[in-house]
Design a protein around this motif. Sequence first.
Motif, PDB file in Angstrom:
ATOM      1  N   PRO A 155       0.808  -1.219   0.000  1.00  0.00           N
ATOM      2  CA  PRO A 155       0.000   0.000   0.000  1.00  0.00           C
ATOM      3  C   PRO A 155       0.843   1.272   0.000  1.00  0.00           C
ATOM      4  CG  PRO A 155      -1.017  -1.617   1.426  1.00  0.00           C
ATOM      5  CD  PRO A 155       0.317  -2.197   1.002  1.00  0.00           C
ATOM      6  N   ALA A 156       1.905   1.301   0.780  1.00  0.00           N
ATOM      7  CA  ALA A 156       2.736   2.509   0.835  1.00  0.00           C
ATOM      8  C   ALA A 156       3.377   2.806  -0.507  1.00  0.00           C
ATOM      9  CB  ALA A 156       3.809   2.349   1.910  1.00  0.00           C
ATOM     10  N   THR A 157       3.884   1.778  -1.175  1.00  0.00           N
ATOM     11  CA  THR A 157       4.503   1.973  -2.488  1.00  0.00           C
ATOM     12  C   THR A 157       3.475   2.420  -3.511  1.00  0.00           C
ATOM     13  OG1 THR A 157       6.158   0.279  -2.007  1.00  0.00           O
ATOM     14  CG2 THR A 157       5.821   0.849  -4.315  1.00  0.00           C
ATOM     15  N   ALA A 158       2.275   1.853  -3.434  1.00  0.00           N
ATOM     16  CA  ALA A 158       1.213   2.232  -4.361  1.00  0.00           C
ATOM     17  C   ALA A 158       0.824   3.692  -4.197  1.00  0.00           C
ATOM     18  CB  ALA A 158       0.005   1.333  -4.164  1.00  0.00           C
ATOM     19  N   VAL A 159       0.714   4.145  -2.961  1.00  0.00           N
ATOM     20  CA  VAL A 159       0.350   5.540  -2.718  1.00  0.00           C
ATOM     21  C   VAL A 159       1.425   6.470  -3.271  1.00  0.00           C
ATOM     22  CG1 VAL A 159       0.007   7.278  -0.925  1.00  0.00           C
ATOM     23  CG2 VAL A 159      -1.123   5.053  -0.737  1.00  0.00           C
ATOM     24  N   ALA A 160       2.681   6.136  -3.054  1.00  0.00           N
ATOM     25  CA  ALA A 160       3.773   6.956  -3.578  1.00  0.00           C
ATOM     26  C   ALA A 160       3.750   6.981  -5.110  1.00  0.00           C
ATOM     27  CB  ALA A 160       5.124   6.418  -3.082  1.00  0.00           C
ATOM     28  N   GLN A 161       3.441   5.842  -5.720  1.00  0.00           N
ATOM     29  CA  GLN A 161       3.380   5.763  -7.175  1.00  0.00           C
ATOM     30  C   GLN A 161       2.229   6.613  -7.712  1.00  0.00           C
ATOM     31  OE1 GLN A 161       3.778   1.839  -9.184  1.00  0.00           O
ATOM     32  NE2 GLN A 161       1.737   2.260 -10.042  1.00  0.00           N
ATOM     33  N   ILE A 162       1.077   6.531  -7.069  1.00  0.00           N
ATOM     34  CA  ILE A 162      -0.074   7.334  -7.477  1.00  0.00           C
ATOM     35  C   ILE A 162       0.252   8.816  -7.403  1.00  0.00           C
ATOM     36  CG2 ILE A 162      -2.411   8.027  -6.817  1.00  0.00           C
ATOM     37  CD1 ILE A 162      -2.853   5.084  -5.925  1.00  0.00           C
ATOM     38  N   ARG A 163       0.845   9.221  -6.278  1.00  0.00           N
ATOM     39  CA  ARG A 163       1.170  10.637  -6.097  1.00  0.00           C
ATOM     40  C   ARG A 163       2.125  11.127  -7.172  1.00  0.00           C
ATOM     41  NH1 ARG A 163       0.712  14.401  -2.449  1.00  0.00           N
ATOM     42  NH2 ARG A 163      -0.253  13.000  -0.926  1.00  0.00           N
ATOM     43  N   GLN A 164       3.150  10.340  -7.477  1.00  0.00           N
ATOM     44  CA  GLN A 164       4.126  10.753  -8.469  1.00  0.00           C
ATOM     45  C   GLN A 164       3.502  10.881  -9.864  1.00  0.00           C
ATOM     46  OE1 GLN A 164       7.500  11.709  -8.244  1.00  0.00           O
ATOM     47  NE2 GLN A 164       6.950  12.303 -10.331  1.00  0.00           N
ATOM     48  N   GLN A 165       2.719   9.890 -10.256  1.00  0.00           N
ATOM     49  CA  GLN A 165       2.145   9.905 -11.601  1.00  0.00           C
ATOM     50  C   GLN A 165       1.078  10.979 -11.747  1.00  0.00           C
ATOM     51  OE1 GLN A 165       0.983   5.919 -12.647  1.00  0.00           O
ATOM     52  NE2 GLN A 165       3.066   5.126 -12.515  1.00  0.00           N
ATOM     53  N   LEU A 166       0.286  11.194 -10.710  1.00  0.00           N
ATOM     54  CA  LEU A 166      -0.696  12.269 -10.772  1.00  0.00           C
ATOM     55  C   LEU A 166      -0.015  13.637 -10.786  1.00  0.00           C
ATOM     56  CD1 LEU A 166      -3.630  11.162  -8.423  1.00  0.00           C
ATOM     57  CD2 LEU A 166      -3.432  10.936 -10.903  1.00  0.00           C
ATOM     58  N   SER A 167       1.072  13.763 -10.066  1.00  0.00           N
ATOM     59  CA  SER A 167       1.805  15.049 -10.058  1.00  0.00           C
ATOM     60  C   SER A 167       2.331  15.355 -11.448  1.00  0.00           C
ATOM     61  CB  SER A 167       2.939  14.998  -9.049  1.00  0.00           C
ATOM     62  OG  SER A 167       2.445  14.861  -7.721  1.00  0.00           O
ATOM     63  N   ASP A 168       2.789  14.343 -12.169  1.00  0.00           N
ATOM     64  CA  ASP A 168       3.258  14.549 -13.541  1.00  0.00           C
ATOM     65  C   ASP A 168       2.112  15.036 -14.434  1.00  0.00           C
ATOM     66  OD1 ASP A 168       5.774  13.703 -12.822  1.00  0.00           O
ATOM     67  OD2 ASP A 168       5.509  11.658 -13.569  1.00  0.00           O
ATOM     68  N   LEU A 169       0.931  14.433 -14.260  1.00  0.00           N
ATOM     69  CA  LEU A 169      -0.221  14.865 -15.050  1.00  0.00           C
ATOM     70  C   LEU A 169      -0.662  16.280 -14.670  1.00  0.00           C
ATOM     71  CD1 LEU A 169      -2.324  11.565 -15.023  1.00  0.00           C
ATOM     72  CD2 LEU A 169      -1.294  12.647 -17.047  1.00  0.00           C
ATOM     73  N   ALA A 170      -0.618  16.574 -13.373  1.00  0.00           N
ATOM     74  CA  ALA A 170      -1.042  17.890 -12.903  1.00  0.00           C
ATOM     75  C   ALA A 170      -0.157  19.002 -13.460  1.00  0.00           C
ATOM     76  CB  ALA A 170      -1.040  17.924 -11.375  1.00  0.00           C
ATOM     77  N   ARG A 171       1.109  18.681 -13.704  1.00  0.00           N
ATOM     78  CA  ARG A 171       2.038  19.688 -14.248  1.00  0.00           C
ATOM     79  C   ARG A 171       1.955  19.804 -15.770  1.00  0.00           C
ATOM     80  NH1 ARG A 171       5.538  17.399 -10.212  1.00  0.00           N
ATOM     81  NH2 ARG A 171       6.378  15.961 -11.766  1.00  0.00           N
ATOM     82  N   THR A 172       1.262  18.895 -16.395  1.00  0.00           N
ATOM     83  CA  THR A 172       1.188  18.882 -17.854  1.00  0.00           C
ATOM     84  C   THR A 172       0.046  19.775 -18.327  1.00  0.00           C
ATOM     85  OG1 THR A 172       2.006  16.599 -17.897  1.00  0.00           O
ATOM     86  CG2 THR A 172       0.920  17.417 -19.890  1.00  0.00           C
ATOM     87  N   PRO A 173       0.304  20.715 -19.210  1.00  0.00           N
ATOM     88  CA  PRO A 173      -0.775  21.567 -19.719  1.00  0.00           C
ATOM     89  C   PRO A 173      -1.813  20.753 -20.495  1.00  0.00           C
ATOM     90  CG  PRO A 173       1.382  22.495 -20.244  1.00  0.00           C
ATOM     91  CD  PRO A 173       1.615  21.099 -19.766  1.00  0.00           C
TER      92      PRO A 173
END
Length: 452
Positions: free
Chosen positions: A431-449
């Motif tokens: 679960p901890a690794t999954a949460v970190a992975q979700i946060r990282q991938q969503l952050s990449d999308l959030a920064r993408t115009p």
Amino acid sequence: MKRSSMTSPVRRPGTPLSRRSLLLGAVAGLGAAAGCGSPLGAGLAGTAPAPGTVEFWNLFGGGDGARMAQILDGYRRGNPASRLSATTLQWGDPYYTKLSLATVGGRPPDVAGAHLTRMKTLVRAGLIEELRPADLARHGLTPDRFNQRAWRAGLVDDRVFAIPIDTHPFVLFYNIDVCQRAGLLDADGRLRPIVGEQGFADALSRVKRVTGRYGATHGVNNDAASCWRLFHTLYAQLEGQILADEGTRVVLDDARATRVLNYLRALTVEQQLMPSGTDYQGAIAMFADGQAGFHLNGGWEITTFQTAGLRFGMTLLPNVFGGPHAVQADSHTLVLPVHPDRDRARLDQALHFIRSVLDQSLVWAEGGHVPTWQPVATSAAYRNLGPQASYAAAADYAVYDPPAWYSGSGSNFETVIGSAVGAVEGGQLSPATAVAQIRQQLSDLARTPSPV
């Protein structure tokens, strides 16, 4: 006289479209591939349909497609002087891409289907026409006649751009015979309320003793959407938020998300009350074969189990975490793509078609969708429609995807989260690794115009 489009950006010849102008180069090629004589070809290549025709694009397949065909036939019977051209396109991104291309190219359909969680991106791109109160009132389409949660969820800056025709929630199917043997039904043969983490696990354990295999199934392998729907339902019960500021900021609550994932991992990997590895169709087959007493899925699979001759019921997913009752859901809506030639007569023709679809909401409800049109939703005919009416309250508990250009049904957002959830349920990620992975991938999308 043409209808004014002061509040809805309509493309005029020669008007720059910034990044959307890049799409125009693909219009001619797609139109040629589709065939200019087809409704799709007409939209993409610029050939106009016959005068007086209502052109309708949708993405409804399977049981939904069959019931929409019934509704369209109903419209034709009730309007013999009108022409209706209906085109069904591939579900998901291919549909929205083609709809966008046709609209940018100036030849959209008159009416199009769109998920509520996807249509807002089309609005922000200037591709959907605003529906003004006076025009809607002329056809009896006033806000008070719709489910308020779905209606308000579809507003953009307090303006109307879409007419919601349903709420389609994630629900709990149950095998009546199995649950009876497990002692989970009341005297009327309905599933007793299941509450809390232990309460749900206990119900699955009792069912597992009957089936000899599992308590419940849902798609895990290669089924990010089902995993996302289950996660979002439980996470929303903890009042967790994921995105803010139109998706430009990630506000995922690590503690709440980890709690949900720990619980799901316990049900699959540790207690084996649900399979840790099965795909969408496999999960359906296991429930239909009696290998599980519960199945978690969208209400649209009702046709599958009816066809299989299974004795089953349907209800809301349990309130596992004790917060506000919440159910992941989306709504199908009907929208008017921005049209360069829409005058008052063409507008009224489109709105008349939408009203016809709403008036036939009972047909749509037979496919598992909760009607938003209150004249049907509150009718005796719907209240007596079983098992569909048994989870009608889901419309008031619906939790939609947070707004972002990359969110919505079938989106990258759902794939990112659902894939990580599935990996936890399958034992491949902690679960901890999954949460970190979700946060990282969503952050990449959030920064993408946004590309539109």
